[in-house]
Design a protein around this motif. Structure first.
Motif, PDB file in Angstrom:
ATOM      1  N   SER A 225       0.840  -1.196   0.000  1.00 19.32           N
ATOM      2  CA  SER A 225       0.000   0.000   0.000  1.00 19.32           C
ATOM      3  C   SER A 225       0.873   1.242   0.000  1.00 19.32           C
ATOM      4  O   SER A 225       1.781   1.378   0.834  1.00 19.32           O
ATOM      5  N   ALA A 226       0.583   2.148  -0.929  1.00 18.16           N
ATOM      6  CA  ALA A 226       1.383   3.357  -1.115  1.00 18.16           C
ATOM      7  C   ALA A 226       0.484   4.588  -1.058  1.00 18.16           C
ATOM      8  O   ALA A 226      -0.726   4.490  -0.836  1.00 18.16           O
ATOM      9  N   ILE A 227       1.079   5.762  -1.284  1.00 17.89           N
ATOM     10  CA  ILE A 227       0.367   7.033  -1.162  1.00 17.89           C
ATOM     11  C   ILE A 227       0.383   7.764  -2.499  1.00 17.89           C
ATOM     12  O   ILE A 227       1.417   7.849  -3.174  1.00 17.89           O
TER      13      ILE A 227
ATOM     14  N   ASP B  42      -1.902  -7.412  -5.469  1.00 19.73           N
ATOM     15  CA  ASP B  42      -2.526  -6.109  -5.203  1.00 19.73           C
ATOM     16  C   ASP B  42      -1.528  -5.014  -4.846  1.00 19.73           C
ATOM     17  O   ASP B  42      -0.824  -5.100  -3.832  1.00 19.73           O
ATOM     18  N   LEU B  43      -1.508  -3.981  -5.676  1.00 22.06           N
ATOM     19  CA  LEU B  43      -0.803  -2.751  -5.369  1.00 22.06           C
ATOM     20  C   LEU B  43      -1.868  -1.715  -5.065  1.00 22.06           C
ATOM     21  O   LEU B  43      -2.712  -1.415  -5.915  1.00 22.06           O
TER      22      LEU B  43
ATOM     23  N   GLY C 114      11.272   0.266  -2.403  1.00 23.37           N
ATOM     24  CA  GLY C 114      11.041  -0.215  -3.760  1.00 23.37           C
ATOM     25  C   GLY C 114       9.968  -1.281  -3.812  1.00 23.37           C
ATOM     26  O   GLY C 114       9.868  -2.120  -2.916  1.00 23.37           O
ATOM     27  N   THR C 115       9.160  -1.240  -4.860  1.00 26.20           N
ATOM     28  CA  THR C 115       8.093  -2.221  -5.087  1.00 26.20           C
ATOM     29  C   THR C 115       8.281  -2.836  -6.457  1.00 26.20           C
ATOM     30  O   THR C 115       8.488  -2.108  -7.440  1.00 26.20           O
TER      31      THR C 115
ATOM     32  N   VAL D 179       3.821  -2.950   3.796  1.00 25.89           N
ATOM     33  CA  VAL D 179       3.790  -4.186   3.027  1.00 25.89           C
ATOM     34  C   VAL D 179       3.044  -5.237   3.844  1.00 25.89           C
ATOM     35  O   VAL D 179       3.191  -5.294   5.068  1.00 25.89           O
ATOM     36  N   ALA D 180       2.232  -6.029   3.167  1.00 27.12           N
ATOM     37  CA  ALA D 180       1.485  -7.102   3.832  1.00 27.12           C
ATOM     38  C   ALA D 180       1.957  -8.451   3.328  1.00 27.12           C
ATOM     39  O   ALA D 180       2.257  -8.623   2.140  1.00 27.12           O
TER      40      ALA D 180
END
Length: 341
Positions: free
Chosen positions: A10-12, A58-59, A79-80, A231-232
């Motif tokens: 999960s990001a912003i 899922d991003l 980093g993703t 991160v999950a």
């Protein structure tokens, strides 16, 4: 108990509309859920994934319109990665990113794998990673209505990179509390040493890795638009999640307790360097409240928020996410064009 791999990242973002355009039109991912941040229902929470939002694909993005720029640093998810089927797919993406004027570094190697490092318009730090040699967790499936080819599109999340100053406490959590094991390393772009350490869980492979970078030249990251919130990691079911809660509590690590996110159950905690981890169940999934064919097209609200729908919708800036192929009018046009061929 063993974690199965990456569940979601999960990001912003500061702009949901621009974010939606980039991740669906440029990257060809499917918006599988348009909902709210359950901790702040005044903003969107958008989920991009494979065809049905399989765990590990899922991003997600929280929209925070006031978010300032990110100042990268330590104690961060820096980093993703996004998985593509093979090296040939990366060649396609190199051309596609250039055609869409996306800032990227071209095709290069990360250890034994080929990758492309790139940034979105908010400087979200992203990497396309090839599954050419993957023998671990299998990827998902590209949505049939994606504007990218089925054999070249994004099939899931790859490794996440953590950047810390002192690796020891983070490694202890990964290996002694969670179920990660160190499996190798590689050099960063500006270093000839194997300064990135690789940890894997479950079946391993691109869908189940954490990469750990040590930096002594940076201050703590100041998050903003383009930063990663958490991160999950994947847990099989709710019973197992309850066991994880007890295990983490026994280790003396403060945690959120079990939280019902409706689409999955969650547990949150911070490792010693301050990075937020989540453990999340594989189910029940995103088709719980929407038909699979129409995922992400309307505002989905968990039951806890449904009686506030009018208020919530009034506070959200409208975001049109109905795909043209689903409209009756577009179907009629397609049928008519077939008749006159």
């Amino acid at each position: 108990m063993e974690l199965k791999g990456i569940h979601h990242v999960s990001a912003i973002t500061a702009n949901a509309a621009n974010n939606y355009h980039f991740y669906t039109e440029v990257l060809g991912m499917r918006l599988v859920k348009k909902t709210i941040n359950q901790d702040d229902p005044s903003v969107y929470h958008l989920f991009y994934a494979d065809e049905v939002g399989n765990p590990g694909s899922d991003l997600t993005f929280f929209e925070i319109p006031q978010a300032g720029r990110t100042y990268p640093g330590i104690s961060s998810i820096s980093g993703t990665s996004l998985r593509v089927p093979n090296d040939r797919a990366l060649q396609y993406w190199e051309k596609r990113l250039t055609e869409h004027n996306v800032d990227h570094d071209g095709m290069t190697k990360q250890g034994s794998r080929h990758v492309i490092h790139f940034r979105d318009s908010e400087n979200q730090r992203l990497t396309l990673i090839s599954d050419e040699t993957n023998t671990g967790v299998k990827g998902g499936k590209v949505w049939e209505h994606s504007n990218t080819p089925a054999d070249k599109g994004i099939i899931g999340l790859g490794p996440v990179t953590l950047t810390v100053e002192d690796p020891a406490p983070t490694i202890k959590v990964l290996t002694e509390i969670l179920t990660f094991r160190e499996v190798g390393g590689y050099s960063s772009l500006d270093n000839d040493q194997d300064d990135i350490r690789v940890f894997a869980t479950g079946e391993g492979g691109t869908g189940a890795e954490v990469h750990l970078e040590v930096r002594n030249d940076l201050s703590k990251e100041r998050p903003g638009r383009g930063s990663v919130h958490h991160v999950a990691f994947r847990v099989d079911n709710e019973d197992e999640l309850a066991k994880w809660k007890n295990r983490i509590k026994k280790e003396g690590i403060p945690n959120s307790g079990l939280i019902d996110r409706f689409y999955f159950k969650s547990l949150y905690f911070r490792e010693p360097n301050g990075i937020l981890f989540e453990l999340a169940t594989d189910g029940p999934g995103f088709a719980t409240d929407e038909d699979v064919d129409n995922l992400g097209e309307s505002l989905a609200l968990p039951p806890l928020f449904e009686d506030r729908r009018e208020e919530i919708e009034a506070n959200l800036k409208p975001l049109d996410t109905i795909r043209p192929h689903h409209s009756v009018w577009s179907c009629c046009i397609q049928r008519c064009s077939n008749w006159f061929r």
